[in-house]
Design a protein around this motif. Structure first.
Motif, mmCIF file in Angstrom:
data_model
loop_
_atom_site.group_PDB
_atom_site.id
_atom_site.type_symbol
_atom_site.label_atom_id
_atom_site.label_comp_id
_atom_site.label_asym_id
_atom_site.label_seq_id
_atom_site.Cartn_x
_atom_site.Cartn_y
_atom_site.Cartn_z
ATOM 1 N N GLU A 28 0.826 -1.201 0.000
ATOM 2 C CA GLU A 28 0.000 0.000 0.000
ATOM 3 C C GLU A 28 0.871 1.267 0.000
ATOM 4 O O GLU A 28 0.543 2.248 -0.658
ATOM 5 C CB GLU A 28 -0.870 -0.052 1.257
ATOM 6 C CG GLU A 28 -2.065 0.864 1.212
ATOM 7 C CD GLU A 28 -2.745 0.899 2.585
ATOM 8 O OE1 GLU A 28 -2.641 -0.095 3.328
ATOM 9 O OE2 GLU A 28 -3.373 1.921 2.884
ATOM 10 N N GLN A 49 2.134 1.711 -3.498
ATOM 11 C CA GLN A 49 1.041 2.112 -4.378
ATOM 12 C C GLN A 49 0.701 3.601 -4.194
ATOM 13 O O GLN A 49 0.401 4.297 -5.157
ATOM 14 C CB GLN A 49 -0.196 1.264 -4.077
ATOM 15 C CG GLN A 49 -1.338 1.535 -5.045
ATOM 16 C CD GLN A 49 -2.335 0.385 -5.073
ATOM 17 O OE1 GLN A 49 -2.417 -0.410 -4.148
ATOM 18 N NE2 GLN A 49 -3.084 0.287 -6.154
ATOM 19 N N SER A 50 0.799 4.059 -2.937
ATOM 20 C CA SER A 50 0.409 5.438 -2.646
ATOM 21 C C SER A 50 1.390 6.474 -3.164
ATOM 22 O O SER A 50 0.987 7.560 -3.556
ATOM 23 C CB SER A 50 0.267 5.634 -1.139
ATOM 24 O OG SER A 50 -0.540 4.670 -0.605
ATOM 25 N N THR A 69 -5.283 -5.131 -7.822
ATOM 26 C CA THR A 69 -4.609 -4.073 -7.029
ATOM 27 C C THR A 69 -3.106 -4.292 -7.180
ATOM 28 O O THR A 69 -2.668 -5.302 -7.765
ATOM 29 C CB THR A 69 -4.970 -4.187 -5.536
ATOM 30 O OG1 THR A 69 -4.470 -5.453 -5.080
ATOM 31 C CG2 THR A 69 -6.465 -4.103 -5.314
#
Lengths: 248, 287
Positions: free
Chosen positions: B191, B194-195, B271
């Motif tokens: 995450e 990804q951010s 994702t």
């Protein structure tokens, strides 16, 4: 480097372990002065160079123990974990190591100063003796070669294996109880106790403080060996730092 | 700043091949996320880039010059947070950072004040490091890495031990810092990558499995992620890797990645986590 030295001194000297060891050094020094040195060494006065040399060589193993303890902190597992960060900074590793040697040397000088003050108090209060310049040669012969040798050996040992510090500490402690005579006596206690007996008595009623050439050579050898080990350690600093990383 | 690692192979004294013939180029500004399972070679790559290790084969160039000849310049521009590190517990936070600043050749106290504010440690500046919590110690580690005018920031698992709010704050901080430098971020938290990362490197078994934009990694996973409902005791279909299992009224909703999805699975939008798992899985199948 002065700020680094400031923090190295803070870490090494302003902590409970050093204060405790300094207190032990002081108590042992006072005990040595009031139990052994007060009677004089080798039929000389308690304030002869021989007696003062005996005092210094008797307390030197405890001082060595303190110095080795200080050095061991630089090679501990915890320190190595911090080195993961510090080794990524642009500081010159040789200058960094020399700064740390300076911090240890300041610690040594601090201990010696306290022990000399204790001895000065002893000589003044017990014998009203003030001629401290006579102690200069025993100080140079006894303290400097032993300290430089221990510093060199300690750093070299630390670079090999941290466990070696405990061996050196044990050896240092054992030397408090073992009586070695002869010129190569590392701390010189046996030499100061035995050599004056072989000398003629001078006008002052006791042998003058004059060491043999063999003893001087031995002290010089310890000094040079210490400097040699220090040089080897310095030269290996950069290479070893990278090899350490390989093991991670 | 530009770093090029050309055909790097790293073999440890034990004989373990940590990296095999890796080529990576990095240029500022960029925020590169490194993903990979434990023991994949992420930390080894980072150590090679900070000149903490010497490669068995290949060369690393800093602005076109061999890295080892430019070690001092590299370290003057480097901010490094290792995965595992120690701090001087006896020193207060401010003094430890002042010590680190001295090692980095920084005499400006404002630099220390700035990193204390950035890492939310201003209130703890006089607290002994030994008295700090795990998250606060991690923040001290980040603070020392941020000290000075760094051009290359290497962060190995920087958000470990931080609470979710702190994690978000720090990843935004890293993103801001990457505007004029190279930030290399190794993490297990997909995450985070990804951010904020504009590039992702997936490493497994000492090899680069993917090097590119996160969107490209996701794109190559389209059609390989699906969901289906299973019941207790059902076996996972062959070739599928389960990403998540959620208990629902109808049964257990399974999210899987696979080279060939089972016919009963409904394809869904992947994702970055799905894409990462698929990338690793695909690589292992290929060997």
């Amino acid at each position: 480097m002065s700020k680094i030295l400031k923090y190295e001194l803070k870490r090494q000297i302003f902590n409970k372990f050093f204060i405790g060891l300094l207190a032990i050094n002081g108590l042992y020094a006072w005990y040595t002065l009031t139990s052994d040195i007060i009677a004089g060494t080798a039929y000389t006065a308690p304030f002869s160079g021989w007696s003062f040399g005996t005092y210094l060589s008797t307390v030197m193993p405890i001082i060595s123990l303190t110095i080795l303890f200080m050095m061991s902190r630089y090679f501990s597992k915890k320190e190595k974990q911090v080195q993961v960060i510090t080794s990524a900074t642009p500081v010159d590793p040789i200058r960094f190591m020399l700064t740390r040697c300076t911090a240890i040397t300041v610690g040594f000088i601090l201990i010696i100063t306290v022990l000399l003050i204790i001895s000065a108090y002893f000589y003044i209060s017990f014998f009203k003796y003030y001629n401290f310049t006579a102690f200069l040669l025993p100080i140079i012969y006894t303290l400097i070669p032993s300290y430089v040798f221990i510093l060199g050996l300690g750093i070299l040992a630390g670079r090999v294996h941290q466990g070696l510090f405990y061996v050196l500490m044990l050896v240092s402690l054992a030397l408090c109880f073992v009586h070695i005579s002869g010129a190569f006596d590392f701390f010189g206690r046996g030499y100061y106790n035995n050599y004056p007996i072989t000398l003629p008595v001078s006008a002052g009623g006791e042998p003058a403080f004059s060491v043999s050439d063999k003893f001087l050579l031995a002290r010089l050898a310890y000094l040079l060996l210490g400097l040699g080990m220090l040089t080897v350690s310095i030269q290996s600093v950069k290479r070893k730092a990278r090899r350490d990383s390989l093991r991670i | 700043m530009k770093i090029e690692a050309n055909n790097i192979t790293m073999i440890y004294p034990s004989g373990k091949k940590a990296l095999q013939n890796i080529t990576v180029k990095m240029e500022s500004p960029s925020l590169i996320g490194i993903l990979g399972p434990n023991g994949a070679g992420k930390t080894t790559l980072m150590k090679l880039i900070i000149a903490g290790l010497i490669p068995a084969k290949g060369e690393i160039l800093l602005d076109g010059e061999p890295l080892l000849k430019q070690e001092k310049r590299l370290k003057a521009a480097l901010g490094y947070l290792p995965q595992s590190f120690g701090l001087y517990d006896e020193l207060p936070v401010w003094q430890f950072l002042e010590y680190m600043a001295a090692l980095k050749g920084i005499s400006n106290k404002k630099a220390i004040k700035d990193v204390l504010e950035q890492t939310n440690l201003s209130e703890q500046r006089k607290t002994r490091i030994g008295a700090l919590s795990g998250g606060q110690r991690q923040r001290v580690g980040i603070a020392q890495a941020l000290l000075g005018n760094t051009q290359l920031l290497i962060l190995d698992e920087p958000t470990v031990g931080l609470d979710p709010e702190e994690r978000v704050k720090f990843r935004n901080l890293f993103s801001e810092m990457a505007q004029d430098k190279i930030v290399l971020l190794s993490t297990h938290i997909v995450e985070d990558v990804q951010s904020i990362c504009n590039r992702v490197l997936v490493i497994n078994d000492g090899q680069i499995m993917f090097d590119g934009e996160p969107a490209a990694l996701i794109a190559q996973t389209i059609g390989h992620v699906g969901v289906y409902v299973s019941q207790i005791g059902d076996k996972t279909p062959d070739g599928c890797q389960v990403v998540s299992k959620v208990n629902t009224a109808k049964g257990i909703q399974c999210r899987v990645v696979a080279k060939h999805l089972p016919s009963f699975a409904e394809a869904v939008e992947p994702t970055l986590e799905d894409a990462y798992l698929y990338c690793i899985d695909k690589g292992e199948d290929g060997r």
